[in-house]
Write a protein that holds these residues in place. Sequence first.
Motif, PDB file in Angstrom:
ATOM      1  N   ILE A 140       0.857  -1.179   0.000  1.00  0.00           N
ATOM      2  CA  ILE A 140       0.000   0.000   0.000  1.00  0.00           C
ATOM      3  C   ILE A 140       0.898   1.234   0.000  1.00  0.00           C
ATOM      4  N   ASN A 141       0.740   2.068  -1.004  1.00  0.00           N
ATOM      5  CA  ASN A 141       1.518   3.312  -1.124  1.00  0.00           C
ATOM      6  C   ASN A 141       3.025   3.089  -0.970  1.00  0.00           C
ATOM      7  N   GLY A 142       3.492   1.979  -1.519  1.00  0.00           N
ATOM      8  CA  GLY A 142       4.921   1.686  -1.520  1.00  0.00           C
ATOM      9  C   GLY A 142       5.420   0.928  -0.314  1.00  0.00           C
ATOM     10  N   PHE A 143       4.562   0.660   0.662  1.00  0.00           N
ATOM     11  CA  PHE A 143       4.964  -0.067   1.859  1.00  0.00           C
ATOM     12  C   PHE A 143       4.403  -1.490   1.834  1.00  0.00           C
ATOM     13  N   LYS A 144       5.259  -2.462   2.119  1.00  0.00           N
ATOM     14  CA  LYS A 144       4.790  -3.836   2.246  1.00  0.00           C
ATOM     15  C   LYS A 144       4.067  -3.965   3.582  1.00  0.00           C
ATOM     16  N   CYS A 145       2.809  -4.361   3.532  1.00  0.00           N
ATOM     17  CA  CYS A 145       1.972  -4.365   4.730  1.00  0.00           C
ATOM     18  C   CYS A 145       1.440  -5.758   5.040  1.00  0.00           C
ATOM     19  N   GLN A 146       1.073  -5.945   6.289  1.00  0.00           N
ATOM     20  CA  GLN A 146       0.488  -7.188   6.767  1.00  0.00           C
ATOM     21  C   GLN A 146      -0.865  -6.879   7.401  1.00  0.00           C
ATOM     22  N   LYS A 147      -1.787  -7.809   7.252  1.00  0.00           N
ATOM     23  CA  LYS A 147      -3.173  -7.591   7.685  1.00  0.00           C
ATOM     24  C   LYS A 147      -3.389  -7.974   9.137  1.00  0.00           C
ATOM     25  N   ALA A 148      -4.191  -7.152   9.828  1.00  0.00           N
ATOM     26  CA  ALA A 148      -4.620  -7.454  11.196  1.00  0.00           C
ATOM     27  C   ALA A 148      -6.067  -6.995  11.335  1.00  0.00           C
ATOM     28  N   SER A 151     -11.921  -5.353  16.749  1.00  0.00           N
ATOM     29  CA  SER A 151     -13.252  -4.769  16.941  1.00  0.00           C
ATOM     30  C   SER A 151     -13.141  -3.741  18.052  1.00  0.00           C
ATOM     31  N   TYR A 152     -13.748  -2.581  17.819  1.00  0.00           N
ATOM     32  CA  TYR A 152     -13.687  -1.522  18.832  1.00  0.00           C
ATOM     33  C   TYR A 152     -14.892  -0.606  18.709  1.00  0.00           C
ATOM     34  N   ALA A 153     -15.549  -0.367  19.825  1.00  0.00           N
ATOM     35  CA  ALA A 153     -16.643   0.613  19.951  1.00  0.00           C
ATOM     36  C   ALA A 153     -17.731   0.428  18.899  1.00  0.00           C
ATOM     37  N   GLY A 154     -18.096  -0.828  18.656  1.00  0.00           N
ATOM     38  CA  GLY A 154     -19.215  -1.100  17.766  1.00  0.00           C
ATOM     39  C   GLY A 154     -18.871  -1.257  16.308  1.00  0.00           C
ATOM     40  N   ARG A 155     -17.574  -1.243  15.980  1.00  0.00           N
ATOM     41  CA  ARG A 155     -17.164  -1.424  14.584  1.00  0.00           C
ATOM     42  C   ARG A 155     -16.090  -2.506  14.473  1.00  0.00           C
ATOM     43  N   ASP A 156     -16.106  -3.224  13.356  1.00  0.00           N
ATOM     44  CA  ASP A 156     -15.061  -4.200  13.038  1.00  0.00           C
ATOM     45  C   ASP A 156     -14.089  -3.556  12.056  1.00  0.00           C
ATOM     46  N   TYR A 157     -12.799  -3.698  12.342  1.00  0.00           N
ATOM     47  CA  TYR A 157     -11.780  -3.018  11.543  1.00  0.00           C
ATOM     48  C   TYR A 157     -10.795  -3.997  10.909  1.00  0.00           C
ATOM     49  N   THR A 158     -10.321  -3.615   9.733  1.00  0.00           N
ATOM     50  CA  THR A 158      -9.189  -4.275   9.088  1.00  0.00           C
ATOM     51  C   THR A 158      -8.060  -3.269   8.983  1.00  0.00           C
ATOM     52  N   ALA A 159      -6.901  -3.655   9.498  1.00  0.00           N
ATOM     53  CA  ALA A 159      -5.733  -2.769   9.471  1.00  0.00           C
ATOM     54  C   ALA A 159      -4.627  -3.405   8.646  1.00  0.00           C
ATOM     55  N   TRP A 160      -3.828  -2.554   8.017  1.00  0.00           N
ATOM     56  CA  TRP A 160      -2.642  -2.988   7.298  1.00  0.00           C
ATOM     57  C   TRP A 160      -1.448  -2.227   7.874  1.00  0.00           C
ATOM     58  N   PHE A 161      -0.546  -2.963   8.488  1.00  0.00           N
ATOM     59  CA  PHE A 161       0.613  -2.345   9.134  1.00  0.00           C
ATOM     60  C   PHE A 161       1.890  -2.752   8.427  1.00  0.00           C
ATOM     61  N   SER A 162       2.926  -1.931   8.578  1.00  0.00           N
ATOM     62  CA  SER A 162       4.202  -2.212   7.920  1.00  0.00           C
ATOM     63  C   SER A 162       5.338  -2.162   8.927  1.00  0.00           C
ATOM     64  N   ASN A 163       6.071  -3.265   9.035  1.00  0.00           N
ATOM     65  CA  ASN A 163       7.253  -3.251   9.905  1.00  0.00           C
ATOM     66  C   ASN A 163       8.443  -2.589   9.227  1.00  0.00           C
ATOM     67  N   GLU A 164       8.236  -2.066   8.006  1.00  0.00           N
ATOM     68  CA  GLU A 164       9.259  -1.228   7.380  1.00  0.00           C
ATOM     69  C   GLU A 164       9.348   0.114   8.113  1.00  0.00           C
ATOM     70  N   ILE A 165       8.286   0.453   8.843  1.00  0.00           N
ATOM     71  CA  ILE A 165       8.295   1.624   9.725  1.00  0.00           C
ATOM     72  C   ILE A 165       8.112   1.077  11.141  1.00  0.00           C
ATOM     73  N   PRO A 166       9.217   0.811  11.862  1.00  0.00           N
ATOM     74  CA  PRO A 166       9.137   0.114  13.156  1.00  0.00           C
ATOM     75  C   PRO A 166       8.618   0.989  14.294  1.00  0.00           C
ATOM     76  N   ILE A 167       7.395   1.481  14.118  1.00  0.00           N
ATOM     77  CA  ILE A 167       6.748   2.316  15.131  1.00  0.00           C
ATOM     78  C   ILE A 167       5.413   1.677  15.476  1.00  0.00           C
ATOM     79  N   THR A 168       5.219   1.333  16.723  1.00  0.00           N
ATOM     80  CA  THR A 168       4.002   0.652  17.156  1.00  0.00           C
ATOM     81  C   THR A 168       2.900   1.663  17.401  1.00  0.00           C
ATOM     82  N   ASP A 169       2.336   2.180  16.318  1.00  0.00           N
ATOM     83  CA  ASP A 169       1.337   3.238  16.469  1.00  0.00           C
ATOM     84  C   ASP A 169       0.484   3.291  15.215  1.00  0.00           C
TER      85      ASP A 169
END
Length: 267
Positions: A140-148, A151-169
């Motif tokens: 996504i936008n040049g970053f290799k991402c992994q899916k996670a 569920s929070y506050a009444g919604r189900d979420y899909t996130a894509w994170f990249s360990n190419e940016i080692p920031i847990t945020d």
Amino acid sequence: MQKLFFIFLCFVSFSATAQKDNAKIYKFTYQLVYQSDSTDVYSKQVEDMLLFTNSKESAFLSKNGFERDSIIQELKNNPELAANGINASMFPKTRFNYKIIKHYGKDDFVYYDKIFKDYFMYKESKKSIPWKITTETKTINGFKCQKATTSYAGRDYTAWFSNEIPITDGPYKFYGLPGLIVKISDAKEHYVFELKKKATVAKMPSVVDNSKPIYEVTRATFREKMNEYKENAVERISQSGFTLNDEYKAQVRAKLKKRNNPIELSN
């Protein structure tokens, strides 16, 4: 033995890179596409959001809100600028007044927001957002991402994170994955955050104005007060000294009725 030594060198190299990155102050710009009226797909709007991070904490807020607060602070520091006349168009508009501070060494984060003229804050555990990490990947936008998922506050979420940016945020309250969240969306795509820009800045900005009274409450109490305001907004505005005609009152009620789809639907 050679294999173990090679693994050790890789670990040292990764640790050094992470420490070097942590010494920097980053500004990540996310594009938020949101649908304010759950019954109207054409009510979708776009606003840029900012995530500032350093090795100790992060701050997440609206870009327009950040620029507005910067202008206000500049006017406070230089009264002669205000004397030249203030145009309302100088102040960028935002639908999101909240500011979220995450302290990396603590188990909770702090949420600040404004209801009419009052300022509130509450603390919430980072464990309130549990993650399930999958093996699925994509770029996504040049970053290799992994899916996670979560569920929070009444919604189900899909996130894509990249360990190419080692920031847990990540954007909004989302936190705790082994890499920066590049994109996250709820199942209905009513709220979609996507990373668009990455930059470094000279210093970590101070985004909370402590010169004003801030009432500390629980998350549940804050939600109650927000709902009470929406139900009685016209009365609150009238009580503050403004004279409202019937047409304006009807417009306020109509706008609030269309803002029926907040990012948090439940406790």
